[in-house]
Enzyme design. Structure first.
Site, PDB file in Angstrom:
ATOM      1  N   LYS A 120       0.857  -1.196   0.000  1.00 45.16           N
ATOM      2  CA  LYS A 120       0.000   0.000   0.000  1.00 45.16           C
ATOM      3  C   LYS A 120       0.892   1.245   0.000  1.00 45.16           C
ATOM      4  O   LYS A 120       1.864   1.311   0.768  1.00 45.16           O
ATOM      5  CB  LYS A 120      -0.883  -0.029   1.248  1.00 45.16           C
ATOM      6  N   SER A 195      -9.267   2.070   2.481  1.00 51.62           N
ATOM      7  CA  SER A 195      -8.356   2.820   1.635  1.00 51.62           C
ATOM      8  C   SER A 195      -7.273   1.968   0.990  1.00 51.62           C
ATOM      9  O   SER A 195      -6.508   2.494   0.186  1.00 51.62           O
ATOM     10  CB  SER A 195      -7.679   3.885   2.511  1.00 51.62           C
ATOM     11  N   SER A 219     -10.024  -0.328   6.343  1.00 45.39           N
ATOM     12  CA  SER A 219      -9.270  -0.187   5.090  1.00 45.39           C
ATOM     13  C   SER A 219      -8.524  -1.412   4.629  1.00 45.39           C
ATOM     14  O   SER A 219      -7.992  -1.403   3.525  1.00 45.39           O
ATOM     15  CB  SER A 219      -8.287   0.983   5.225  1.00 45.39           C
TER      16      SER A 219
HETATM   17  C1  LIG Z   1     -19.542  14.577   1.270  1.00 45.75           C
HETATM   18  C2  LIG Z   1     -19.132  13.195   1.661  1.00 45.75           C
HETATM   19  C3  LIG Z   1     -18.338  13.132   2.924  1.00 45.75           C
HETATM   20  C4  LIG Z   1     -19.239  12.971   4.137  1.00 45.75           C
HETATM   21  C5  LIG Z   1     -18.441  12.402   5.290  1.00 45.75           C
HETATM   22  C6  LIG Z   1     -19.356  11.872   6.360  1.00 45.75           C
HETATM   23  C7  LIG Z   1     -18.591  11.405   7.573  1.00 45.75           C
HETATM   24  C8  LIG Z   1     -17.869  10.101   7.345  1.00 45.75           C
HETATM   25  C9  LIG Z   1     -16.797  10.015   8.414  1.00 45.75           C
HETATM   26  C10 LIG Z   1     -15.744   9.296   8.267  1.00 45.75           C
HETATM   27  C11 LIG Z   1     -15.499   8.443   7.050  1.00 45.75           C
HETATM   28  C12 LIG Z   1     -14.215   7.685   7.294  1.00 45.75           C
HETATM   29  C13 LIG Z   1     -14.139   6.463   6.430  1.00 45.75           C
HETATM   30  C14 LIG Z   1     -13.001   5.591   6.935  1.00 45.75           C
HETATM   31  C15 LIG Z   1     -12.683   4.457   5.979  1.00 45.75           C
HETATM   32  C16 LIG Z   1     -11.596   3.576   6.493  1.00 45.75           C
HETATM   33  C17 LIG Z   1     -10.373   4.338   6.968  1.00 45.75           C
HETATM   34  C18 LIG Z   1      -9.225   3.408   7.264  1.00 45.75           C
HETATM   35  N1  LIG Z   1      -8.006   3.840   6.992  1.00 45.75           N
HETATM   36  O1  LIG Z   1      -9.420   2.303   7.761  1.00 45.75           O
END
Ligand SMILES: CCCCCCCC/C=C\CCCCCCCC(N)=O
Length: 519
Positions: A120, A195, A219
């Site tokens: 990655k 990700s 991710s």
């Molecule tokens: C306009 C779209 C954006 C709205 C965002 C809404 C809030 C979402 C909050 C956090 C999303 C984080 C997603 C994390 C995915 C995995 C990350 C990881 N490195 O494991």
């Protein structure tokens, strides 16, 4: 446990707003479609596990000749160090000749000798870019190896290159304005997850044999789920997170896990044994697991959170099939359980990710990391630039930077109580011999950008990071649409060997990874 009236109203309003935005998105989206499929895999070497390939290489029954065309598919963006990989492969024969102790000694010293590895891009791989998808980090090249990468190289693995991520590894797709958008090999119109989506897409396409990803919200597991491969998020704190970007801050170290991604279940344990380095002994990975003596539980969904999508009926059904298979194969009773607090999974994840470390220092802000040192990003201005195609950032990153500003200063006491209750109940249930089935994600791979309209669905994986538990994502065949399905296998802290053993069993029953190019 029914939702309260307020929760039902919240759910209705949230879904109505997202539905309206989605309708606008659909109206503005171009109607092109990409129906191309990958060709079937012809080279039998590419359908071997790392364990099998390394054994053939040691016995000089296989030579390595990476197929350039294989690595040039458009569905994932990655950098590769091809010439160096070929040069390292040419050293393998010399290493085998020089080993006077015989095959067993070689297998012990270099268990992954000659096995192609993908990394990655957020991990340091010496000589390769380490931008984490930020245009502002264009040209940044790693000068060292991240510890788990160094350990895999020392075990004989040959890195082919680095693979695409979302910006700062903080989204469930793998799209940025530096490398572009990564595609799902089962349907190029769909996400490979994030990700570690470049890893998931490349591994499922047999572009490498083993890979490494990182996971603080899902991710490793979401890309493994969407691409139909195996992945393991370890018990917290087992694999060093040094030399990966962005560096941990706040309490991220407690929730972040680096782990193996691969097409065959038998590669998970050897990779974990190597990547955990000095901590490997804490997992008793060589201890035999008798599945018949374990206790099994199944949780079909999160109880109806206002934030997440209902679980796809095909995923509910395949999880029921796993239950029936385990009861038939092992003579065990799989108990269905529910945890009321799972409906607050996103709120728990979001609150705990924002907590300060023991010295009271809060985590680095996403908006600051998105910019350059001393020049944080102004999300509203980036949104204006995005609307005219002039922003260096994706909508997801801009949205996250905007949402971050709305985060409450103090952690809501009710959320802290929900988390403590959930932690206690799950750990009491699992003990040291329990394994719990839980959906990896409520839907099979969405179309590109659709996660913007269901942004909280990652909470199915994110909550397990906050609980600090080990979890293996296992592929369970393809859906009616020909898209991978899967499930999370969760165990108690340091019991990583249990889901790894169960993954081997389920691979035999459900068939494991499928060739995306198969007719
Ligand atoms: C306009 C779209 C954006 C709205 C965002 C809404 C809030 C979402 C909050 C956090 C999303 C984080 C997603 C994390 C995915 C995995 C990350 C990881 N490195 O494991």
């Amino acid at each position: 446990m029914a939702l309260s009236l307020l929760e039902r109203v919240q759910a209705w309003l949230f879904r109505a707003l997202m539905g309206a935005l989605f309708g606008l998105f659909q109206a503005l989206s171009s109607r092109t479609c990409d129906r191309r499929k990958l060709p079937p895999i012809e080279n039998p070497l590419l359908t071997l596990s790392a364990v099998q390939l390394a054994r053939k290489i040691r016995r000089r029954e296989a030579i390595l000749n990476f197929h350039p065309k294989l690595l040039l598919y458009r569905m994932h963006s990655y950098y590769y160090k091809f010439a160096a990989a070929l040069q390292e492969a040419s050293q393998v024969d010399k290493l085998i000749e020089e080993e006077t102790g015989g095959e067993e000694v070689l297998a012990d010293r270099l268990p992954l000798l000659g096995v192609p590895l993908s990394v990655k891009e957020s991990f340091a791989l010496q000589g390769m870019p380490q931008t984490t998808g930020l245009v502002s980090r264009r040209g940044v090249v790693a000068v060292v190896d991240a510890p788990p990468v160094a350990l895999l190289k020392r075990a004989g693995a040959i890195p082919l290159g680095v693979t695409n991520t979302s910006e700062l590894c903080m989204w469930s797709e793998s799209h940025n304005h530096l490398y572009g958008i990564t595609r799902n090999p089962y349907d190029l119109e769909r996400v490979p997850g994030g990700s570690s989506g470049g890893e998931g897409s490349l591994l499922a396409s047999a572009g490498a044999v083993i890979g490494v990803g990182s996971d603080i919200g899902g991710s490793i597991r979401m890309p493994c789920f969407f691409n139909g491969i195996f992945g393991h998020k370890t018990t917290s704190g087992l694999v060093s997170s040094d030399n990966q970007h962005p560096p941990v801050s706040g309490r991220f170290e407690e929730y972040l896990s680096l782990g193996p991604m691969c097409r065959y279940a038998e590669d998970l344990l050897p990779m974990l044994q190597i990547m955990a380095g000095p901590n490997a002994h804490r997992l008793s990975l060589s201890e035999k697991v008798d599945l018949k003596k374990l206790r099994f539980f199944t949780v079909p969904h999160d109880g109806g959170s206002v934030m997440t999508s209902p679980v796809d009926s095909q995923l509910l059904q395949v999880q029921r099939q796993v239950v029936e298979q385990l009861e038939a194969d092992l003579g065990v009773k799989v108990e269905e359980v529910m945890f009321h607090e799972l409906r607050y999974a996103f709120q728990i994840w979001d609150t705990y990710m924002g907590l300060p470390d023991d010295e009271g220092a809060p985590p680095q802000r996403f908006g600051d990391l998105l910019g350059t040192p001393g020049h944080p990003v102004w999300p509203v201005w980036e949104l204006v630039k995005w609307m005219v195609g002039k922003s260096d950032h994706t909508m997801a990153a801009i949205g996250l930077a905007m949402i971050e500003k709305a985060q409450p200063a103090a952690a809501p006491a009710s959320i802290l109580r929900h988390k403590e209750k959930l932690q206690r109940e799950v750990e009491e249930l699992l003990g040291a011999d329990g394994v719990l089935l839980y959906p990896t994600h409520p839907n099979v791979a969405p179309k590109h950008h659709h996660p913007l309209f269901r942004p909280f669905d990652f909470a199915y994986t994110g909550i397990i990071n906050i609980l600090g538990l080990p979890v293996t994502q296992v592929p369970l065949g393809l859906s009616r649409e020909g898209l991978p399905m899967g499930v999370q296998l969760i165990a108690g802290k340091l019991q990583d060997r249990l889901p790894l053993a169960l993954a081997l069993h389920l691979e035999r029953s459900f068939g494991g990874w499928r060739d995306p190019g198969a007719k």
